[in-house]
Write an enzyme that holds these catalytic residues in place. Structure first.
Site, short mmCIF file in Angstrom:
data_model
loop_
_atom_site.label_atom_id
_atom_site.label_comp_id
_atom_site.label_asym_id
_atom_site.label_seq_id
_atom_site.Cartn_x
_atom_site.Cartn_y
_atom_site.Cartn_z
N HIS A 185 0.80 -1.22 0.00
CA HIS A 185 0.00 0.00 0.00
C HIS A 185 0.84 1.27 0.00
O HIS A 185 0.52 2.23 -0.69
CB HIS A 185 -0.89 -0.03 1.24
CG HIS A 185 -1.86 1.10 1.33
ND1 HIS A 185 -2.80 1.35 0.36
CD2 HIS A 185 -2.06 2.06 2.30
CE1 HIS A 185 -3.54 2.39 0.70
NE2 HIS A 185 -3.09 2.85 1.87
N ARG B 11 3.60 3.91 8.94
CA ARG B 11 2.84 5.16 8.81
C ARG B 11 1.50 5.06 9.52
O ARG B 11 0.77 4.08 9.38
CB ARG B 11 2.59 5.43 7.32
CG ARG B 11 1.65 6.55 7.04
CD ARG B 11 1.49 6.73 5.55
NE ARG B 11 0.69 5.70 4.95
CZ ARG B 11 -0.61 5.83 4.65
NH1 ARG B 11 -1.25 6.94 4.95
NH2 ARG B 11 -1.27 4.86 4.06
C1 LIG Z 1 -6.15 3.30 -2.74
C2 LIG Z 1 -5.40 4.25 -1.86
C3 LIG Z 1 -6.04 4.85 -0.79
C4 LIG Z 1 -5.34 5.73 0.05
N1 LIG Z 1 -6.01 6.34 1.07
C5 LIG Z 1 -5.36 7.27 1.81
C6 LIG Z 1 -6.05 8.03 2.80
O1 LIG Z 1 -7.24 7.89 3.00
N2 LIG Z 1 -5.33 8.94 3.52
C7 LIG Z 1 -4.00 9.17 3.32
O2 LIG Z 1 -3.40 10.01 4.00
N3 LIG Z 1 -3.34 8.46 2.37
C8 LIG Z 1 -3.98 7.54 1.62
N4 LIG Z 1 -3.30 6.86 0.65
C9 LIG Z 1 -1.89 7.21 0.39
C10 LIG Z 1 -1.85 8.57 -0.31
O3 LIG Z 1 -2.89 8.62 -1.25
C11 LIG Z 1 -0.53 8.80 -1.03
O4 LIG Z 1 0.55 8.50 -0.21
C12 LIG Z 1 -0.42 10.26 -1.45
O5 LIG Z 1 -1.56 10.63 -2.18
C13 LIG Z 1 0.83 10.46 -2.30
O6 LIG Z 1 0.78 11.75 -2.85
P1 LIG Z 1 1.99 12.21 -3.77
O7 LIG Z 1 1.68 13.59 -4.21
O8 LIG Z 1 3.27 11.97 -3.08
O9 LIG Z 1 1.96 11.19 -4.99
P2 LIG Z 1 0.77 10.73 -6.04
O10 LIG Z 1 -0.50 11.30 -5.56
O11 LIG Z 1 0.90 9.32 -6.22
O12 LIG Z 1 1.22 11.52 -7.32
C14 LIG Z 1 2.36 11.10 -8.05
C15 LIG Z 1 2.37 11.81 -9.37
O13 LIG Z 1 3.61 11.61 -10.02
C16 LIG Z 1 3.40 11.22 -11.36
N5 LIG Z 1 4.58 10.47 -11.79
C17 LIG Z 1 5.08 9.32 -11.28
N6 LIG Z 1 6.22 8.98 -11.93
C18 LIG Z 1 6.43 9.94 -12.87
C19 LIG Z 1 7.43 10.15 -13.86
N7 LIG Z 1 8.46 9.29 -14.03
N8 LIG Z 1 7.33 11.25 -14.66
C20 LIG Z 1 6.28 12.12 -14.53
N9 LIG Z 1 5.31 11.96 -13.61
C21 LIG Z 1 5.39 10.89 -12.78
C22 LIG Z 1 2.12 10.45 -11.32
O14 LIG Z 1 1.53 10.33 -12.59
C23 LIG Z 1 1.31 11.31 -10.35
O15 LIG Z 1 0.79 12.44 -11.00
C24 LIG Z 1 -3.98 5.98 -0.20
C25 LIG Z 1 -3.34 5.38 -1.28
C26 LIG Z 1 -4.04 4.53 -2.11
C27 LIG Z 1 -3.32 3.91 -3.27
#
Ligand SMILES: Cc1cc2nc3c(=O)[nH]c(=O)nc-3n(C[C@H](O)[C@H](O)[C@H](O)COP(=O)(O)OP(=O)(O)OC[C@H]3O[C@@H](n4cnc5c(N)ncnc54)[C@H](O)[C@@H]3O)c2cc1C
Length: 505
Positions: free
Chosen positions: A333, A368
Site C-alpha cells: 500500500h 505510517r
Molecule cells: C487506494 C489508496 C487509498 C489511500 N487512502 C489514503 C487516505 O485515506 N489517507 C491518506 O493520507 N493516504 C492515503 N493513501 C496514500 C496517499 O494517497 C498517497 O501517499 C499520497 O496521495 C501520495 O501523494 P503524492 O503527491 O506523493 O503522490 P501521487 O499522488 O501518487 O502523485 C504522483 C504523481 O507523479 C506522477 N509520476 C510518477 N512517476 C512519474 C514520472 N516518471 N514522470 C512524470 N510523472 C510521474 C504520477 O503520474 C502522479 O501524477 C492511499 C493510497 C491509495 C493507493
C-alpha cells in the site's frame, strides 16, 4: 524540445500540486506528469486526511500517535512539523473550498482510524483524495505561469557539477529536456513493484530510482506498509477497503463468522496495519480458509451513504458492502522509505527536492499512521517552496547510517537499459510479493536480491525491487512494516537508526 523553466515539478499528486500553487508566484513552473494529471495515488485516497483540529485533540496528541505508530524510528523534528504545520495547511484547504463532510454543528466531521486515539480524520465521503486534488488542481490550472506537460514521463535527472538542473522526459513523441533552477520530485509511491497492491498503475517508484541514479541518497526502503483489507477476488485488482470502515465499526471475521482479531492483538481490528495484516495471514494459515470484512451489524443505509465509492466497487464485483461478508487480504500500500530529505524537502543532491510519498523525511518511521500521508504531501509540498527559492543546498535526515550502495559499473549498465519489458516486470512483482512481502526471512531474501540484481540491468522496476530487497536483507530485526520471521524482535541496541545508501562515486 529543450526548454527552461524557473521551477520543475515531477508529478501532479497532492505534493506536486501544493508546491505549484505557491511556486507560481515566484516564476514559471513546469509540471511533468506521466498520465492524466488526476491519475495519482492522491486521486484514489479514500479515508481522509489527519489533522489535530478537533476540540478534544491537539498537535501534541497527534505527535504521540504518529511516534507510536512509527515503532521507534520517526524523526521527531519532522513529526513536529507535520502535526503543527498540518493544522495550518488543512485549514487553508478548507478556506480554498475543500468540501469535507460536516457534522450537525457545521464543523468538519472527524473520522477515526486505526492507532489514532481520537477522531481526527477529515474526509469527503470515501473519496477524500479526489476532493483535495480537485481543489488544488483548480488553483494550479488557472495560473498562466504553470505549464502542465501531460503523458510526459521523466526518465532521468540532469546533473551537472553535483547539482540537479532539470530532467529528461519521454512523451510518446520526441520527448525532451526541461532545465530549471530548482527541481521537485513528487512522483508518489511504488506499490506496483508488488503483484498485490492497492496502488494504481502510475505508482512504479520512478522518483526513487531516478534520484538513486542521479547520486542522491535513498533511505528506509525496507519499510513497506501492507494494508490489511484489499478486496480479494480472483483475477481482480486489489481494490482498497479503507481503514475508515473498521474505524466506523466494521469487523474482521473468519470463515466460521468469528471475530478473531482480539485473539491476536489488544487493539483488535484497529491495531496498526502491520499487526492486523499478520494476524489475518496467521488466521488464514490456521483455518485454511479466507477471512472477511463484515459490516452486517451496521445500518445498511448509513453504510451506503458514508462509503458510496467502496459500495459501488463491491457492487461491481457482485457484493453488497452492507450485507455480504467481503473477502479481504493484505496488499502492498505505501512505501515509508524513499529519497532522503531534511524537513525542508532538500535531498542530499543540491537542487533536487522531494515531497510526498517519494520522499523519506522520517515522518513515518517504520510504519505510517493512517491518513498521515495526504497530510505529509500537503505539508512538505508547501514547505519545499521555501527551499526551492533559496540557493541550491543539500539536506539530510537525523539519525542516519549511510552505507555504500555499490559500484558504478552496475549503475552504468542500468542506465543503458532498454525500455522495461512487461513480462520481466511481471516476474519482478511476483518475486517481490513472495520473498520481500509481509513476512520475510534471509533464506528467501538472499536469492531474491541476486535475481533482482541481474534483472535490474534491464528494468527500473527491478532496480527498485533490488534496492528494497537489499535493504530488507540488511536490516536484521523486525520493526514496523518490516517483519523478519528469522529475527522477529525489534533490536534497538543495534538497529535504531535509518539506513541510507547512495551508489559509489
Ligand atoms: C487506494 C489508496 C487509498 C489511500 N487512502 C489514503 C487516505 O485515506 N489517507 C491518506 O493520507 N493516504 C492515503 N493513501 C496514500 C496517499 O494517497 C498517497 O501517499 C499520497 O496521495 C501520495 O501523494 P503524492 O503527491 O506523493 O503522490 P501521487 O499522488 O501518487 O502523485 C504522483 C504523481 O507523479 C506522477 N509520476 C510518477 N512517476 C512519474 C514520472 N516518471 N514522470 C512524470 N510523472 C510521474 C504520477 O503520474 C502522479 O501524477 C492511499 C493510497 C491509495 C493507493
Amino acid at each position: 524540445m529543450h526548454e527552461r523553466s524557473d521551477f520543475l515539478i515531477i508529478g501532479s499528486g497532492i505534493a506536486g500540486l501544493r508546491a505549484a500553487a505557491d511556486l507560481a508566484a515566484h516564476g514559471t513552473v513546469t509540471i511533468l506528469t506521466k498520465a492524466d494529471p488526476t491519475e495519482s495515488n492522491t486521486g484514489y485516497a479514500q479515508g481522509g486526511i489527519a489533522a489535530a483540529i478537533g476540540v478534544e485533540d491537539s498537535p501534541e496528541e497527534h505527535f504521540a500517535d504518529t511516534m507510536a505508530a512509527g515503532d521507534g524510528l520517526c524523526d521527531e523534528d519532522a513529526v513536529r512539523v507535520l502535526v503543527e504545520d498540518g493544522v495550518t495547511y488543512v485549514q487553508e484547504l478548507l478556506e480554498w473550498g475543500a468540501a469535507f463532510d460536516r457534522d450537525a454543528t457545521g464543523q468538519p466531521a472527524l473520522g477515526r482510524e486505526g492507532a489514532h486515539r481520537v477522531r481526527r480524520v477529515l474526509h469527503a465521503r470515501d473519496a477524500t483524495g479526489r476532493e483535495i486534488g480537485r481543489v488544488l488542481w483548480s488553483r494550479v490550472a488557472a495560473d498562466p505561469r504553470v505549464r502542465v506537460l501531460r503523458h510526459s514521463r521523466a526518465t532521468r535527472l540532469v546533473v551537472r557539477n553535483h547539482r540537479c538542473e532539470g530532467a529528461i522526459f519521454e512523451d510518446g513523441g520526441r520527448g525532451g529536456t526541461i532545465e530549471a533552477r530548482s527541481v521537485l520530485l513528487a512522483t508518489g509511491g511504488a506499490g506496483q513493484v508488488y503483484s498485490d497492491t492497492t496502488n494504481p498503475a502510475i505508482a512504479t517508484g520512478d522518483g526513487a530510482v531516478m534520484a538513486w541514479h542521479a547520486g542522491a541518497r535513498v533511505a528506509d526502503l525496507e519499510f513497506v506498509q501492507f494494508h490489511p483489507t484489499a478486496l480479494a477476488l480472483e483475477g481482480m485488482p486489489r481494490f482498497l477497503l479503507s481503514e475508515a470502515l473498521r474505524g466506523e465499526g466494521a469487523w474482521l471475521i473468519n470463515a466460521d463468522g468469528e471475530r478473531f482479531m482480539s485473539r491476536y492483538e489488544r487493539g483488535g481490528e484497529l491495531a496498526s496495519r502491520d499487526l492486523v495484516s499478520r494476524a489475518m495471514v496467521t488466521e488464514v494459515a490456521r483455518t485454511g480458509r479466507p477471512v472477511f470484512l463484515s459490516l452486517q451489524h451496521l445500518d445498511p443505509d448509513w453504510v451506503h451513504r458514508r462509503f458510496p465509492t467502496i459500495a459501488a466497487a463491491c457492487q461491481a464485483a457482485g457484493l453488497d458492502l452492507a450485507r455480504d461478508p467481503i473477502p479481504v487480504s493484505p496488499a502492498a500500500h505505501y512505501l515509508m522509505g524513499g529519497v532522503e530529505t531534511d524537513i525542508c524537502a532538500r535531498t542530499t543532491l543540491p537542487g533536487l527536492h522531494a515531497a510526498g510519498e517519494v520522499a523519506c523525511t522520517g515522518v513515518h518511521g517504520a510504519n505510517r499512521l493512517a491518513s498521515n500521508s495526504l497530510l505529509e504531501g500537503l505539508v512538505f509540498g508547501a514547505r519545499a517552496v521555501q527551499a526551492m527559492l533559496a540557493p541550491p543546498a543539500a539536506g539530510e535526515m537525523n539519525n542516519v547510517r549511510v552505507v555504500d550502495g555499490g559500484p558504478v559499473e552496475w549503475l552504468l549498465a542500468a542506465e543503458a537499459a532498454p525500455p522495461a519489458r512487461p513480462d520481466l516486470d511481471h516476474e519482478v512483482r511476483k518475486v517481490m510479493w513472495t520473498a520481500v512481502g509481509l513476512i520475510r526471512e534471509e533464506r528467501a531474501l538472499a536469492p531474491a536480491v541476486e535475481q533482482l540484481a541481474t534483472w535490474s540491468r534491464r528494468s527500473n522496476l527491478a532496480t527498485l525491487g533490488y534496492l528494497i530487497a537489499r535493504a530488507a536483507l540488511r536490516r536484521e530485526e523486525s520493526r514496523g512494516g518490516h517483519f523478519r520471521a528469522d529475527v522477529p524482535s525489534r533490536d534497538d541496541l543495534n538497529w535504531r537508526f535509518h539506513v541510507a545508501e547512495k551508489h559509489s562515486p
